[in-house]
Design an enzyme around this catalytic site. Structure first.
Site, short mmCIF file in Angstrom:
data_model
loop_
_atom_site.label_atom_id
_atom_site.label_comp_id
_atom_site.label_asym_id
_atom_site.label_seq_id
_atom_site.Cartn_x
_atom_site.Cartn_y
_atom_site.Cartn_z
N ASP A 130 0.83 -1.21 0.00
CA ASP A 130 0.00 0.00 0.00
C ASP A 130 0.87 1.26 0.00
O ASP A 130 0.35 2.36 -0.14
CB ASP A 130 -0.96 0.01 1.20
CG ASP A 130 -0.25 -0.22 2.53
OD1 ASP A 130 0.45 -1.24 2.65
OD2 ASP A 130 -0.37 0.62 3.42
N ASN A 131 2.17 1.08 0.15
CA ASN A 131 3.08 2.23 0.10
C ASN A 131 3.97 2.18 -1.14
O ASN A 131 5.04 2.78 -1.15
CB ASN A 131 3.95 2.27 1.36
CG ASN A 131 3.14 2.60 2.60
OD1 ASN A 131 2.08 3.19 2.52
ND2 ASN A 131 3.64 2.20 3.76
P1 AMP Z 1 0.98 3.56 6.74
O1 AMP Z 1 1.73 2.45 7.42
O2 AMP Z 1 1.25 4.92 7.32
O3 AMP Z 1 1.17 3.54 5.28
O4 AMP Z 1 -0.58 3.32 7.04
C1 AMP Z 1 -1.24 2.09 6.81
C2 AMP Z 1 -2.73 2.28 6.87
O5 AMP Z 1 -3.13 2.80 8.14
C3 AMP Z 1 -3.28 3.23 5.82
O6 AMP Z 1 -4.50 2.73 5.36
C4 AMP Z 1 -3.44 4.52 6.59
O7 AMP Z 1 -4.39 5.34 6.02
C5 AMP Z 1 -3.85 4.02 7.97
N1 AMP Z 1 -3.46 4.99 8.99
C6 AMP Z 1 -2.22 5.39 9.31
N2 AMP Z 1 -2.24 6.31 10.29
C7 AMP Z 1 -3.53 6.52 10.61
C8 AMP Z 1 -4.20 7.37 11.53
N3 AMP Z 1 -3.54 8.22 12.34
N4 AMP Z 1 -5.55 7.32 11.57
C9 AMP Z 1 -6.23 6.48 10.78
N5 AMP Z 1 -5.66 5.66 9.88
C10 AMP Z 1 -4.32 5.67 9.78
MG MG Z 2 0.67 4.36 3.68
#
Ligand code: AMP
Ligand code: MG
Length: 505
Positions: free
Chosen positions: A272-273
């Site tokens: 997803d990244n």
């Molecule tokens: P990431 O590891 O930052 O790429 O995030 C993985 C998933 O978690 C993605 O779907 C983000 O949108 C969600 N996510 C990350 N941080 C938050 C947050 N503070 N509140 C809600 N969803 C989050």
């Molecule tokens: Mg992300």
């Protein structure tokens, strides 16, 4: 093109309550390409207002590149619009749905959990999406508040511009806005929003979402969207979707070569990244290497070291297999998908060799160059040499002079001397001017080391944003000398080693 109802309501409201912000006067030419895909791809929703926002960092250079009006980033209306207090006229705010493999495990549905896409605008550099990261919770929020903290927002703002300054494909950041509103992480922090831009924020995970749900119509719609907008040459290929997979494979191979060459660790290379455009995306627990440690793990949540520096190229390849799997219903033949992934194996090492040769100042390839590069990496690791400083000092190394400043970085002088003799022999036939120019544009003086980010963040917490500004200026031109800022090109202080950056942001 379908313009969502919600968008019209927002625009009407803006015209009524904020007549000064009429679309014609903001000068933004909205296209809403992603919104036109339809509601299967997103949920429309407005950003949540960030209370009493203030500017933390503004990227006026990017604003100019995007053709925004001179005073756009100076206006209180812009600040209010980019922090959700008032609609940005013409915007169509939405959160997109995607899925992904996280740390090697299928995580199911994810989505923009705290990022809200306002739409794309026409710019001199083609359509660019504008996204607010940290704009509040969405239907895809994962046990979170939809917010981003000041610390991580400054890091994303600075690092995306640092990558751009290094010539590495990345999403960009237009500004950071902060607020005193509290946000709970491990400790109590404050909220911020990064306004970021990219031609598209579509990820591998967007395709995985529709594929795993057997929604092949939507899968095809999305693939066609990406091909038509970003990979038009694939349309003419015998198998357009295999060609898309191959094109993404190629861009990803180049991106990994770029990361490895500058010592960039991403930290959370989940699918997803991973950008469909081969951009560096989602800056979280990233780090530029200080000392060269191939097994370095920058993310303290990454217990297994899955995304250690030296594993990044393989992890990107693993992620490309996930994308291949997701596209299989469109590609049809598994062999065709595997064939599309195959070029990674040769492209990545070739691209990395080209970049490393440039860092060594070798314009043309010769037999033995790979062995020299491998030996350089081995020596840097064995001597725990500062990665950025080594390469920058090497700029002044010639066959006859400039050895001491480089040798000083190694405790094993004998090994260094042997390497220096080998390197001197290799550069003896290289045009000195050409070599110097190549190295000057390949070996940056300034990278966003963790401690530099930390210092800017600490000052910003006390409302002193000058360090954010200074770093932005340096990192946008990282190959220049900037003599007034010599200290920011120095070795990291001892406390830098104890900085712990985790997924939580
Ligand atoms: P990431 O590891 O930052 O790429 O995030 C993985 C998933 O978690 C993605 O779907 C983000 O949108 C969600 N996510 C990350 N941080 C938050 C947050 N503070 N509140 C809600 N969803 C989050
Ligand atoms: Mg992300």
């Amino acid at each position: 093109m379908r313009l969502p109802l919600h968008n019209r309501r927002m625009t009407d409201a803006a015209d009524t309550f904020f007549p000064a912000l009429h679309p014609a006067e903001t000068g933004l030419k909205w296209l809403h390409s992603f919104a036109a895909l339809g509601p299967d791809f997103y949920t429309e929703l407005a950003p949540q207002p960030l209370p009493s926002p203030y500017w933390v960092g503004r990227n006026r250079a990017l604003a100019r590149e995007l053709g925004l009006e001179d005073n756009w980033l100076e206006s209180a209306d812009t600040l209010a619009a980019l922090t959700g207090s008032q609609p940005l006229p013409g915007a169509c705010p939405l959160a997109s749905v995607y899925a992904g493999h996280q740390f090697g495990v299928w995580a199911g549905q994810l989505g923009d959990g705290r990022a809200i896409l306002l739409g794309d605008i026409a710019t001199p550099h083609g359509p660019q999406e504008i996204q607010l990261k940290g704009a509040g919770s969405t239907p895809y929020s994962r046990m979170g508040d939809g917010r981003a903290v000041l610390r991580s927002s400054i890091r994303e703002f600075l690092c995306s511009e640092a990558m751009h300054g290094l010539g590495i494909a990345t999403t960009r950041a237009l500004c950071v806005s902060g607020s005193d509103a509290p946000v709970r992480r491990e400790t109590l922090e404050t909220a911020a929003v990064v306004t970021r831009t990219a031609p598209s924020f579509v990820r591998f995970g967007h395709f995985e979402h529709f594929s795993y749900r057997n929604q092949h119509t939507q899968l095809k719609t999305l693939a066609d969207y990406v091909i038509d907008r970003f990979y038009p040459a694939c349309r003419d290929a015998a198998q357009p979707y295999a060609a898309l997979l191959q094109a993404v494979t190629e861009r990803t191979a180049h991106l990994m070569a770029a990361w490895q060459s500058v010592g960039f660790c991403h930290g959370v290379m989940n699918t997803d990244n991973m950008s469909m455009l081969g951009l560096t995306i989602d800056y979280g627990p990233f780090q530029f290497l200080d000392t060269f440690d191939p097994g370095h793990i920058c993310n303290h949540s990454d217990n297994q070291g899955r995304y250690a520096y030296n594993r990044q190229p393989n992890m990107a390849y693993w992620n490309l297999f996930c994308l291949g799997q997701a596209l299989l219903p469109l590609i049809g033949e598994q062999d065709a998908a595997l064939a599309a992934l195959e070029p990674y194996k040769t492209l990545f090492p070739a691209a990395l060799q080209t970049r490393m040769r440039a860092k060594l100042g070798l314009p043309d390839a010769q037999p033995g160059d790979q062995a020299l590069i491998d030996e350089t990496f081995r020596l840097l690791a064995a001597n725990r040499v500062d990665y950025t400083i080594f390469w920058r000092r090497l700029n002044r190394f010639t066959s006859h002079s400039g050895h001491e400043p480089v040798r000083d970085l190694f405790f094993d002088g004998e090994s260094f001397n042997a390497w220096a003799a080998q390197y001197s022999a290799r550069i003896s036939g290289v045009d000195a001017v050409q070599r110097a120019a190549l190295m000057q544009s390949s070996n940056p003086k300034f990278v966003l080391r963790n401690h530099l980010g930390e210092e800017a963040i600490e000052a910003a917490k006390n409302k002193d944003f000058s360090k954010v500004d200074t770093l932005l200026t340096l990192l946008q031109a990282p190959f220049d000398e900037h003599p007034a800022h010599e200290a920011l090109a120095g070795f990291p202080p001892d406390w830098a080693a104890s900085i712990a950056i985790s997924c939580s942001s």
